[in-house]
Design a protein around this motif. Structure first.
Motif, PDB file in Angstrom:
ATOM      1  N   LYS A   1      83.516  73.630 175.470  1.00  0.00           N
ATOM      2  CA  LYS A   1      83.013  73.913 174.126  1.00  0.00           C
ATOM      3  C   LYS A   1      81.785  74.815 174.276  1.00  0.00           C
ATOM      4  CE  LYS A   1      84.578  69.933 171.472  1.00  0.00           C
ATOM      5  NZ  LYS A   1      85.147  68.982 172.422  1.00  0.00           N
TER       6      LYS A   1
ATOM      7  N   ARG B   1      77.788  66.629 177.831  1.00  0.00           N
ATOM      8  CA  ARG B   1      79.010  66.644 177.026  1.00  0.00           C
ATOM      9  C   ARG B   1      79.893  67.848 177.360  1.00  0.00           C
ATOM     10  NH1 ARG B   1      77.338  64.375 171.130  1.00  0.00           N
ATOM     11  NH2 ARG B   1      79.578  64.313 170.930  1.00  0.00           N
TER      12      ARG B   1
ATOM     13  N   LEU C   1      79.444  67.708 166.628  1.00  0.00           N
ATOM     14  CA  LEU C   1      80.234  67.307 167.806  1.00  0.00           C
ATOM     15  C   LEU C   1      80.674  65.852 167.686  1.00  0.00           C
ATOM     16  CD1 LEU C   1      78.338  68.920 170.804  1.00  0.00           C
ATOM     17  CD2 LEU C   1      80.782  69.137 170.339  1.00  0.00           C
ATOM     18  N   ASP C   2      79.732  64.976 167.287  1.00  0.00           N
ATOM     19  CA  ASP C   2      80.057  63.552 167.115  1.00  0.00           C
ATOM     20  C   ASP C   2      81.171  63.378 166.100  1.00  0.00           C
ATOM     21  OD1 ASP C   2      78.133  62.781 168.958  1.00  0.00           O
ATOM     22  OD2 ASP C   2      76.621  62.309 167.436  1.00  0.00           O
TER      23      ASP C   2
ATOM     24  N   GLU D   1      84.520  64.562 167.531  1.00  0.00           N
ATOM     25  CA  GLU D   1      85.038  63.742 168.622  1.00  0.00           C
ATOM     26  C   GLU D   1      85.239  62.293 168.219  1.00  0.00           C
ATOM     27  OE1 GLU D   1      82.195  64.504 171.704  1.00  0.00           O
ATOM     28  OE2 GLU D   1      82.936  66.530 172.040  1.00  0.00           O
TER      29      GLU D   1
END
Length: 155
Positions: free
Chosen positions: A30, A61, A150-151, A154
């Protein structure tokens, strides 16, 4: 802004050391691609320092952080050294990539109209697809907002 769920246009720009960096070199990871107006200005410094403070989290990450402005390589070197910025800064003095990513816009400040970079961020997936397009981001919260995005993606 470019649309989410579309392929991020590939490009090659020099980093602060003059080495060519290609977006497609990061396929499989990413990428946070953030565009900012100018090195060593108050907002851009706060934004860069926020990304630097969160850099270990991004790295853990597997996320690459890349900042792009129209500043010179020498300016990027001084900016990165002064603020211990651990991520890639790319120089786009002709604003070709800024235009490609639709962040080179007409701006009005104190009644004066000029062209410049609108502070914007793209989160790009491992496959090169834009996962999140973030226009007119705030320098103080941009890094945290990207981590929250992102959280959400995902989670």
């Amino acid at each position: 802004m470019l649309s989410e769920h579309t392929i991020a246009p590939d490009f090659t720009l020099p980093d602060a050391e003059g080495r060519p960096v290609k977006l497609s070199d990061f396929r499989g990871q990413k990428v946070v691609l953030y565009f900012y107006p100018r090195d060593n200005t108050p907002g851009c410094t706060r934004q860069a320092c926020a990304f630097a403070a969160a850099y270990d989290t991004f790295r853990q990450r597997g996320v690459v952080v890349i900042g792009v402005s129209k500043d010179t390589q020498a300016s990027h070197q001084r900016f990165a050294a002064k603020h211990q910025l651990p991520f890639i800064l790319l120089s786009d003095p002709d604003h070709a990539v800024l235009e490609l990513y639709d962040v080179w816009k007409e701006k009005k400040q104190y009644g004066k109209v000029s062209m410049g970079t609108v502070r914007s961020t793209y989160l790009i997936g491992e496959d090169g697809v834009i996962l999140k397009a973030m226009p007119k981001v705030k320098p103080d919260t941009n890094a945290a907002d990207v981590l929250a995005a992102l959280d959400a993606l995902e989670g």
